[in-house]
Scaffold this active site. Sequence first.
Site, short mmCIF file in Angstrom:
data_model
loop_
_atom_site.label_atom_id
_atom_site.label_comp_id
_atom_site.label_asym_id
_atom_site.label_seq_id
_atom_site.Cartn_x
_atom_site.Cartn_y
_atom_site.Cartn_z
N ARG A 98 136.65 -9.54 70.90
CA ARG A 98 135.77 -8.49 70.47
C ARG A 98 136.24 -7.72 68.93
O ARG A 98 137.34 -7.21 69.33
CB ARG A 98 135.37 -7.90 71.43
CG ARG A 98 134.60 -6.56 71.30
CD ARG A 98 133.88 -6.02 72.44
NE ARG A 98 133.18 -4.76 72.15
CZ ARG A 98 133.63 -3.39 72.47
NH1 ARG A 98 134.55 -3.30 73.23
NH2 ARG A 98 133.00 -2.49 71.93
N HIS A 143 131.72 1.12 65.88
CA HIS A 143 132.81 1.64 66.94
C HIS A 143 133.50 3.07 66.39
O HIS A 143 134.52 3.09 66.02
CB HIS A 143 133.80 0.68 67.00
CG HIS A 143 134.59 0.69 68.35
ND1 HIS A 143 134.61 -0.29 69.26
CD2 HIS A 143 135.58 1.74 68.65
CE1 HIS A 143 135.61 0.25 70.20
NE2 HIS A 143 135.97 1.43 69.88
N GLU A 188 130.28 2.62 73.29
CA GLU A 188 130.36 3.69 73.76
C GLU A 188 129.84 4.84 73.15
O GLU A 188 130.36 5.79 72.94
CB GLU A 188 132.02 4.08 74.27
CG GLU A 188 132.73 3.20 75.11
CD GLU A 188 134.14 3.53 75.24
OE1 GLU A 188 134.68 4.69 74.79
OE2 GLU A 188 134.66 2.93 76.01
N ASN A 328 132.15 -1.07 79.51
CA ASN A 328 133.38 -0.91 79.34
C ASN A 328 133.93 -0.21 80.72
O ASN A 328 133.17 0.99 80.96
CB ASN A 328 133.99 0.02 77.99
CG ASN A 328 133.66 -0.73 76.74
OD1 ASN A 328 133.42 -1.88 76.94
ND2 ASN A 328 133.90 0.04 75.84
N TYR A 330 137.07 1.39 83.09
CA TYR A 330 138.69 1.72 83.36
C TYR A 330 138.92 2.42 84.58
O TYR A 330 140.04 2.12 85.21
CB TYR A 330 139.17 2.52 82.01
CG TYR A 330 139.03 1.99 80.62
CD1 TYR A 330 140.30 1.48 80.20
CD2 TYR A 330 138.20 2.17 80.03
CE1 TYR A 330 140.25 0.82 78.82
CE2 TYR A 330 138.01 1.47 78.71
CZ TYR A 330 139.31 0.78 78.10
OH TYR A 330 139.09 0.24 76.88
N GLU A 397 135.47 -3.99 77.74
CA GLU A 397 136.66 -3.50 77.76
C GLU A 397 137.22 -3.01 79.10
O GLU A 397 136.54 -2.59 79.97
CB GLU A 397 136.66 -1.93 76.77
CG GLU A 397 136.62 -2.18 75.63
CD GLU A 397 136.94 -0.88 74.79
OE1 GLU A 397 137.24 -0.01 75.36
OE2 GLU A 397 136.19 -0.80 73.65
#
Length: 494
Positions: A98, A143, A188, A328, A330, A397
């Site tokens: 990516r 991005h 994002e 994404n 985390y 991600e």
Amino acid sequence: MSSKTLLPLMLILGICFADDVSNKLFPDDFMFGTATAAYQVEGAWNEDGKGENIWDNYTHAHPDLVADHTNGDVACDSYHKYKEDVALLKDLGVQHYRLSISWSRVAPTGQASLVNQPGLTYYRNLLQELRDNNIEPMVTLYHWDLPQALQDQGGWLNDSIVDRFGDYARLAFDIFGDNVQYWFTFNEPKQTCLLGYEYGAMAPGIKEPGISSYKCVHNVLRAHAKAWHIYDEEFRATQNGKLGIVIDSNWFEPGSDSEEDQTAAETKRQFVFGWFANAIFNGDYPEVMKTRIAERSAKEGFSASRLPEFTDEEIAYIKGTHDFLGVNFYTSSLVNATSEPAIDTPSWDKDGGVLEYVSPDWPSSASSWLKVTPWGIRKQLNWVSQTYGSPDIVITENGVSEDGSSLNDTIRVDYYRDYLSNLRDAIDDGVKVFGYTAWSLMDNFEWMQGYSEKFGLYSVDFTDPDRPRTPKASVEYFKKIISTRCLVDTCVES
Ligand SMILES: *[C@@H]1O[C@H](CO)[C@@H](O)[C@H](O)[C@H]1NC(C)=O
Ligand SMILES: *[C@@H]1O[C@H](CO)[C@@H](O)[C@H](O)[C@H]1NC(C)=O
Ligand SMILES: *[C@@H]1O[C@H](CO)[C@@H](O)[C@H](O)[C@H]1NC(C)=O
Ligand SMILES: *[C@@H]1O[C@H](CO)[C@@H](O)[C@H](O)[C@H]1NC(C)=O
């Protein structure tokens, strides 16, 4: 305790620990990959005709705001070293990579009619190099690095940016589309609009809470829909690819079983994930956002809601603009209900009106915001799947940071193993998740943290002009996962 009773107990505990990590094979067609983003790795910020973008401008104007006073001028120098990057990917054995396109490298002023040929050549070469090595590109159009010339006209607050983005997307589909099957419009967008326009904590550093972040998202969603329709009408028939958006969110776990805390957690999910996903899947903002922001705006004395409204025509245009979804993921937070925030200056946080916190028991990383919560990815995937009609999902991600003091990055090995184990469980839960993308291929410019937080599988020596890459211990483990499709020593068929 006697050794007689201790031994069986240890065996039982051992079995329990082993059971923690899934021993099921990943499906044959499951895609493993890694990710980077243009500003974080490319460097060559003013070479070969590239235009200035908001991150060039912001880091040059405010070096003091970046933890180590650095910037992305050179970064990993991937602009010159892309063949080496692809060789690393080949060695890892990934199915996909990516990457993002720097808008101001291909169209320096943001106007797609004024292209920069060397910029187009760079991405053509990179995509071809990936193809030649049998690595599927996943390409993000935006991005975070808006051409500065567009920021000078108001950036995401100027409605005309929707058409500018559409023109840029068309250019990218036209020039690169033959080599791209997976497109993402925005990475994002919450960070673009909250950090960029609400908190003013990232480029372009605008602090207009409760107002400009909503306007920013409004135009981002219109721009996303425009790009999807352009792809659908002008390119799908010949290029046959897919287009989606990348949404990031913590998993928001209720602080208790009480109905109030469960409602509060769902409100938070809607304010973070639903802000984008509800529009793209159902055509409009979540009801809880519309209601709460309208009520608070009225009490604050605004003549209309601070949350802009889509027209019926726009709702029909935005609804369904997804072929798949990038997530994404985390970390997680806990959420409690709390008393209604006072009516004074507006903000997105007060509009949400809940209390977000983390447990002191959750392990830390080198990033203050990133607590290690592997169980959260399973809950997040299930929630997304159930809330939005079981879409095809790719984790775009997932990763963890350390401080770079050792190449033996056991925190990352454990993190990938435990998050992937929970992802594997989510597949069994029925979630249609078809890929996993580790952030990141290599250490890179981590925005306001500069080079101080390291997310890479490969370490990069930023003091050496040659920017040499060195594998960390996680490289061996990630390679093993990809080649065996198994997280432990031996796996069983599902
Ligand atoms: C940032 O952009 C503004 C507007 O284009 C320009 O005047 C200024 O010189 C730029 N600052 C830096 C440090 O590049
Ligand atoms: C919005 O963008 C247009 C060009 O696309 C420009 O003419 C106009 O001045 C911009 N508005 C503001 C407030 O900067
Ligand atoms: C959240 O609510 C739970 C249940 O009422 C309570 O035990 C906990 O202390 C609260 N946490 C915070 C940070 O307020
Ligand atoms: C890395 O650290 C782990 C845990 O401390 C240790 O078991 C392992 O032997 C280390 N590996 C190397 C290559 O030093």
